[in-house]
Design a protein around this motif. Structure first.
Motif, PDB file in Angstrom:
ATOM      1  N   VAL A 149       0.842  -1.200   0.000  1.00 31.87           N
ATOM      2  CA  VAL A 149       0.000   0.000   0.000  1.00 31.87           C
ATOM      3  C   VAL A 149       0.877   1.251   0.000  1.00 31.87           C
ATOM      4  O   VAL A 149       0.635   2.204  -0.749  1.00 31.87           O
ATOM      5  N   GLU A 150       1.915   1.240   0.828  1.00 25.64           N
ATOM      6  CA  GLU A 150       2.815   2.397   0.908  1.00 25.64           C
ATOM      7  C   GLU A 150       3.490   2.634  -0.447  1.00 25.64           C
ATOM      8  O   GLU A 150       3.576   3.772  -0.920  1.00 25.64           O
ATOM      9  N   LYS A 151       3.945   1.561  -1.093  1.00 22.91           N
ATOM     10  CA  LYS A 151       4.618   1.702  -2.394  1.00 22.91           C
ATOM     11  C   LYS A 151       3.656   2.277  -3.430  1.00 22.91           C
ATOM     12  O   LYS A 151       4.017   3.189  -4.182  1.00 22.91           O
ATOM     13  N   ARG A 152       2.429   1.764  -3.473  1.00 23.14           N
ATOM     14  CA  ARG A 152       1.440   2.272  -4.435  1.00 23.14           C
ATOM     15  C   ARG A 152       1.162   3.751  -4.184  1.00 23.14           C
ATOM     16  O   ARG A 152       1.079   4.543  -5.125  1.00 23.14           O
ATOM     17  N   CYS A 153       1.021   4.123  -2.908  1.00 26.09           N
ATOM     18  CA  CYS A 153       0.758   5.531  -2.578  1.00 26.09           C
ATOM     19  C   CYS A 153       1.927   6.414  -2.997  1.00 26.09           C
ATOM     20  O   CYS A 153       1.735   7.494  -3.570  1.00 26.09           O
ATOM     21  N   ARG A 154       3.152   5.980  -2.719  1.00 24.50           N
ATOM     22  CA  ARG A 154       4.332   6.773  -3.084  1.00 24.50           C
ATOM     23  C   ARG A 154       4.453   6.903  -4.608  1.00 24.50           C
ATOM     24  O   ARG A 154       4.773   7.974  -5.137  1.00 24.50           O
ATOM     25  N   ASP A 155       4.200   5.777  -5.313  1.00 16.69           N
ATOM     26  CA  ASP A 155       4.270   5.815  -6.779  1.00 16.69           C
ATOM     27  C   ASP A 155       3.230   6.771  -7.345  1.00 16.69           C
ATOM     28  O   ASP A 155       3.528   7.590  -8.220  1.00 16.69           O
ATOM     29  N   GLU A 156       2.006   6.678  -6.835  1.00 19.44           N
ATOM     30  CA  GLU A 156       0.932   7.540  -7.329  1.00 19.44           C
ATOM     31  C   GLU A 156       1.223   8.999  -7.002  1.00 19.44           C
ATOM     32  O   GLU A 156       1.005   9.890  -7.831  1.00 19.44           O
ATOM     33  N   LEU A 157       1.731   9.253  -5.810  1.00 18.31           N
ATOM     34  CA  LEU A 157       2.075  10.618  -5.419  1.00 18.31           C
ATOM     35  C   LEU A 157       3.189  11.164  -6.314  1.00 18.31           C
ATOM     36  O   LEU A 157       3.132  12.319  -6.770  1.00 18.31           O
ATOM     37  N   ALA A 158       4.173  10.338  -6.611  1.00 15.83           N
ATOM     38  CA  ALA A 158       5.271  10.769  -7.500  1.00 15.83           C
ATOM     39  C   ALA A 158       4.731  11.098  -8.892  1.00 15.83           C
ATOM     40  O   ALA A 158       5.133  12.098  -9.508  1.00 15.83           O
ATOM     41  N   ASP A 159       3.799  10.276  -9.415  1.00 16.64           N
ATOM     42  CA  ASP A 159       3.190  10.542 -10.726  1.00 16.64           C
ATOM     43  C   ASP A 159       2.445  11.871 -10.715  1.00 16.64           C
ATOM     44  O   ASP A 159       2.555  12.662 -11.657  1.00 16.64           O
ATOM     45  N   LEU A 160       1.684  12.100  -9.665  1.00 16.93           N
ATOM     46  CA  LEU A 160       0.907  13.349  -9.553  1.00 16.93           C
ATOM     47  C   LEU A 160       1.846  14.561  -9.478  1.00 16.93           C
ATOM     48  O   LEU A 160       1.575  15.598 -10.075  1.00 16.93           O
ATOM     49  N   GLN A 161       2.958  14.413  -8.757  1.00 20.32           N
ATOM     50  CA  GLN A 161       3.903  15.527  -8.649  1.00 20.32           C
ATOM     51  C   GLN A 161       4.576  15.813  -9.990  1.00 20.32           C
ATOM     52  O   GLN A 161       4.840  16.950 -10.326  1.00 20.32           O
ATOM     53  N   LYS A 162       4.858  14.742 -10.756  1.00 24.06           N
ATOM     54  CA  LYS A 162       5.477  14.926 -12.082  1.00 24.06           C
ATOM     55  C   LYS A 162       4.523  15.669 -13.011  1.00 24.06           C
ATOM     56  O   LYS A 162       4.917  16.550 -13.762  1.00 24.06           O
ATOM     57  N   ARG A 163       3.239  15.283 -12.968  1.00 21.60           N
ATOM     58  CA  ARG A 163       2.242  15.913 -13.831  1.00 21.60           C
ATOM     59  C   ARG A 163       1.995  17.359 -13.466  1.00 21.60           C
ATOM     60  O   ARG A 163       1.699  18.179 -14.314  1.00 21.60           O
ATOM     61  N   GLY A 164       2.096  17.633 -12.164  1.00 23.12           N
ATOM     62  CA  GLY A 164       1.829  18.998 -11.677  1.00 23.12           C
ATOM     63  C   GLY A 164       2.969  19.966 -11.961  1.00 23.12           C
ATOM     64  O   GLY A 164       2.793  21.159 -11.967  1.00 23.12           O
ATOM     65  N   SER A 165       4.154  19.449 -12.265  1.00 22.39           N
ATOM     66  CA  SER A 165       5.297  20.357 -12.491  1.00 22.39           C
ATOM     67  C   SER A 165       5.355  20.878 -13.888  1.00 22.39           C
ATOM     68  O   SER A 165       5.030  20.414 -14.857  1.00 22.39           O
TER      69      SER A 165
END
Length: 134
Positions: A118-134
């Protein structure tokens, strides 16, 4: 203190202090027929047997044994001249306790693995969202 047999005795306060528990706990063990001090009026007088039993009660609780299981061991010891039955009962209880702890350990490891996922999925999804937001 010493009693008539010149045996070392203890007050409830002395035992409570020695084992870092409350006098109320000691009285509770007495109510459960695990300890049986002598009495002089309202004063409880504990002998070395009571002190040893209290030590065994606390050790048994630390190992996860119930007061009923501890009481059963005391009864086996009191009713048998040799301690073979008590030792056999203790071995059986120890095996059962180990099996329970192994199962709990397996359950905990499985939960830890799920949390890792669960932690890995959350971190991966958060990283994707941060990449898209930049």
């Amino acid at each position: 203190m010493t009693n008539q047999n010149n045996e070392l005795t203890y007050s409830i306060g002395e035992l409570a202090k020695e084992f870092d528990i409350t006098p109320r706990s000691i009285r509770f063990y007495e109510e459960q027929d695990l300890l049986s001090p002598e009495r002089t009026g309202q004063t409880r007088i504990y002998c070395n047997k009571d002190r040893v039993r209290l030590k065994l009660i606390l050790r048994g609780k630390r190992l996860g044994f119930s007061l009923a299981e501890i009481k059963n061991l005391f009864e086996l010891y009191d009713s048998n001249a040799n301690s073979m039955l008590q030792l056999e009962a203790m071995l059986q209880m120890t095996e059962q306790k180990r099996a329970i702890l192994r199962q709990q350990l397996d359950d905990i490891q499985m939960l830890m693995n799920e949390l890792d996922e669960v932690e890995k999925r959350c971190r991966d999804e958060l990283a994707d969202l941060q990449k898209r937001g930049s």
